[in-house]
Design a protein around this motif. Sequence first.
Motif, PDB file in Angstrom:
ATOM      1  N   SER A   1       0.829  -1.194   0.000  1.00  0.00           N
ATOM      2  CA  SER A   1       0.000   0.000   0.000  1.00  0.00           C
ATOM      3  C   SER A   1       0.869   1.252   0.000  1.00  0.00           C
ATOM      4  O   SER A   1       1.748   1.390   0.832  1.00  0.00           O
ATOM      5  N   ASN A   2       0.625   2.152  -0.942  1.00  0.00           N
ATOM      6  CA  ASN A   2       1.316   3.446  -1.027  1.00  0.00           C
ATOM      7  C   ASN A   2       2.808   3.405  -0.741  1.00  0.00           C
ATOM      8  O   ASN A   2       3.285   3.996   0.223  1.00  0.00           O
ATOM      9  N   LYS A   3       3.550   2.718  -1.546  1.00  0.00           N
ATOM     10  CA  LYS A   3       5.007   2.665  -1.438  1.00  0.00           C
ATOM     11  C   LYS A   3       5.482   2.089  -0.114  1.00  0.00           C
ATOM     12  O   LYS A   3       6.504   2.465   0.424  1.00  0.00           O
ATOM     13  N   GLY A   4       4.720   1.207   0.444  1.00  0.00           N
ATOM     14  CA  GLY A   4       5.097   0.559   1.690  1.00  0.00           C
ATOM     15  C   GLY A   4       4.267  -0.698   1.866  1.00  0.00           C
ATOM     16  O   GLY A   4       3.464  -1.053   1.002  1.00  0.00           O
ATOM     17  N   TYR A   5       4.470  -1.353   2.970  1.00  0.00           N
ATOM     18  CA  TYR A   5       3.752  -2.590   3.233  1.00  0.00           C
ATOM     19  C   TYR A   5       3.175  -2.564   4.641  1.00  0.00           C
ATOM     20  O   TYR A   5       3.910  -2.470   5.610  1.00  0.00           O
ATOM     21  N   ALA A   6       1.866  -2.626   4.728  1.00  0.00           N
ATOM     22  CA  ALA A   6       1.220  -2.720   6.031  1.00  0.00           C
ATOM     23  C   ALA A   6       1.565  -4.080   6.620  1.00  0.00           C
ATOM     24  O   ALA A   6       1.551  -5.087   5.903  1.00  0.00           O
ATOM     25  N   ASP A   7       1.885  -4.136   7.899  1.00  0.00           N
ATOM     26  CA  ASP A   7       2.263  -5.413   8.504  1.00  0.00           C
ATOM     27  C   ASP A   7       1.151  -6.444   8.364  1.00  0.00           C
ATOM     28  O   ASP A   7       1.395  -7.569   7.952  1.00  0.00           O
ATOM     29  N   ILE A   8      -0.069  -6.044   8.697  1.00  0.00           N
ATOM     30  CA  ILE A   8      -1.205  -6.965   8.572  1.00  0.00           C
ATOM     31  C   ILE A   8      -2.437  -6.171   8.145  1.00  0.00           C
ATOM     32  O   ILE A   8      -2.757  -5.136   8.734  1.00  0.00           O
ATOM     33  N   PHE A   9      -3.108  -6.651   7.115  1.00  0.00           N
ATOM     34  CA  PHE A   9      -4.389  -6.090   6.715  1.00  0.00           C
ATOM     35  C   PHE A   9      -5.428  -7.176   6.910  1.00  0.00           C
ATOM     36  O   PHE A   9      -5.271  -8.285   6.386  1.00  0.00           O
ATOM     37  N   LEU A  10      -6.457  -6.890   7.680  1.00  0.00           N
ATOM     38  CA  LEU A  10      -7.543  -7.850   7.882  1.00  0.00           C
ATOM     39  C   LEU A  10      -8.677  -7.475   6.934  1.00  0.00           C
ATOM     40  O   LEU A  10      -9.410  -6.513   7.162  1.00  0.00           O
ATOM     41  N   GLN A  11      -8.759  -8.235   5.866  1.00  0.00           N
ATOM     42  CA  GLN A  11      -9.778  -8.005   4.845  1.00  0.00           C
ATOM     43  C   GLN A  11     -11.026  -8.796   5.211  1.00  0.00           C
ATOM     44  O   GLN A  11     -10.972 -10.014   5.372  1.00  0.00           O
ATOM     45  N   PRO A  12     -12.158  -8.126   5.347  1.00  0.00           N
ATOM     46  CA  PRO A  12     -13.382  -8.829   5.721  1.00  0.00           C
ATOM     47  C   PRO A  12     -13.864  -9.756   4.609  1.00  0.00           C
ATOM     48  O   PRO A  12     -13.697  -9.468   3.429  1.00  0.00           O
ATOM     49  N   ARG A  13     -14.425 -10.882   5.004  1.00  0.00           N
ATOM     50  CA  ARG A  13     -14.987 -11.843   4.041  1.00  0.00           C
ATOM     51  C   ARG A  13     -16.424 -11.422   3.724  1.00  0.00           C
ATOM     52  O   ARG A  13     -17.386 -12.015   4.208  1.00  0.00           O
ATOM     53  N   LEU A  14     -16.526 -10.390   2.902  1.00  0.00           N
ATOM     54  CA  LEU A  14     -17.830  -9.797   2.627  1.00  0.00           C
ATOM     55  C   LEU A  14     -18.735 -10.682   1.786  1.00  0.00           C
ATOM     56  O   LEU A  14     -19.955 -10.552   1.861  1.00  0.00           O
ATOM     57  N   LEU A  15     -18.173 -11.584   0.993  1.00  0.00           N
ATOM     58  CA  LEU A  15     -19.032 -12.480   0.216  1.00  0.00           C
ATOM     59  C   LEU A  15     -19.817 -13.415   1.131  1.00  0.00           C
ATOM     60  O   LEU A  15     -20.989 -13.690   0.895  1.00  0.00           O
ATOM     61  N   GLN A  16     -19.162 -13.894   2.184  1.00  0.00           N
ATOM     62  CA  GLN A  16     -19.831 -14.785   3.132  1.00  0.00           C
ATOM     63  C   GLN A  16     -20.564 -14.009   4.230  1.00  0.00           C
ATOM     64  O   GLN A  16     -21.563 -14.468   4.755  1.00  0.00           O
ATOM     65  N   LEU A  17     -20.030 -12.837   4.576  1.00  0.00           N
ATOM     66  CA  LEU A  17     -20.581 -12.044   5.682  1.00  0.00           C
ATOM     67  C   LEU A  17     -20.766 -10.594   5.236  1.00  0.00           C
ATOM     68  O   LEU A  17     -19.984  -9.715   5.604  1.00  0.00           O
ATOM     69  N   PRO A  18     -21.797 -10.313   4.461  1.00  0.00           N
ATOM     70  CA  PRO A  18     -21.958  -8.969   3.877  1.00  0.00           C
ATOM     71  C   PRO A  18     -22.228  -7.861   4.893  1.00  0.00           C
ATOM     72  O   PRO A  18     -22.104  -6.688   4.555  1.00  0.00           O
ATOM     73  N   ASP A  19     -22.554  -8.198   6.130  1.00  0.00           N
ATOM     74  CA  ASP A  19     -22.849  -7.187   7.140  1.00  0.00           C
ATOM     75  C   ASP A  19     -21.625  -6.749   7.952  1.00  0.00           C
ATOM     76  O   ASP A  19     -21.774  -5.997   8.922  1.00  0.00           O
ATOM     77  N   MET A  20     -20.439  -7.191   7.560  1.00  0.00           N
ATOM     78  CA  MET A  20     -19.223  -6.807   8.289  1.00  0.00           C
ATOM     79  C   MET A  20     -19.081  -5.285   8.249  1.00  0.00           C
ATOM     80  O   MET A  20     -19.230  -4.671   7.195  1.00  0.00           O
ATOM     81  N   ALA A  21     -18.771  -4.693   9.393  1.00  0.00           N
ATOM     82  CA  ALA A  21     -18.698  -3.238   9.485  1.00  0.00           C
ATOM     83  C   ALA A  21     -17.275  -2.696   9.366  1.00  0.00           C
ATOM     84  O   ALA A  21     -17.087  -1.552   8.951  1.00  0.00           O
ATOM     85  N   TYR A  22     -16.266  -3.502   9.745  1.00  0.00           N
ATOM     86  CA  TYR A  22     -14.910  -2.976   9.837  1.00  0.00           C
ATOM     87  C   TYR A  22     -13.885  -3.840   9.107  1.00  0.00           C
ATOM     88  O   TYR A  22     -14.036  -5.059   9.019  1.00  0.00           O
ATOM     89  N   SER A  23     -12.848  -3.190   8.634  1.00  0.00           N
ATOM     90  CA  SER A  23     -11.622  -3.847   8.195  1.00  0.00           C
ATOM     91  C   SER A  23     -10.510  -3.210   9.023  1.00  0.00           C
ATOM     92  O   SER A  23     -10.701  -2.138   9.605  1.00  0.00           O
TER      93      SER A  23
END
Length: 109
Positions: A23-45
């Motif tokens: 991301s933007n010329k760097g690397y985030a240590d951990i990105f938690l991407q929500p599983r929106l296909l299985q859980l479309p009501d997820m509010a946060y990443s």
Amino acid sequence: MKAFILAYLGLNSYYIARPEYESNKGYADIFLQPRLLQLPDMAYSYCIEVKYAKRDAADMEIEKLTVDAKTQLKQYAASEWILQDKRTTELKSIALVFKGWKLVKVEEA
């Protein structure tokens, strides 16, 4: 330490834990991407930046690491990749600072 955190986060079924996410010329240590296909009501990443200090580090060093992590997180939050992959969720950016094995700071950026 980051490997332990990543292994633990990988056990959940709500998020895809992506280490060293570009991301933007760097690397985030951990990105938690929500599983929106299985859980479309997820509010946060989540974007997590982990910093380390030696066991004998001074408080000023801990504060500097915290500021550095928060600066990086703001840069990552503006990344095209993260904006795309968070989709409809609100991105929470979290800085973790360890002193040796001890977690001494947890702050939202």
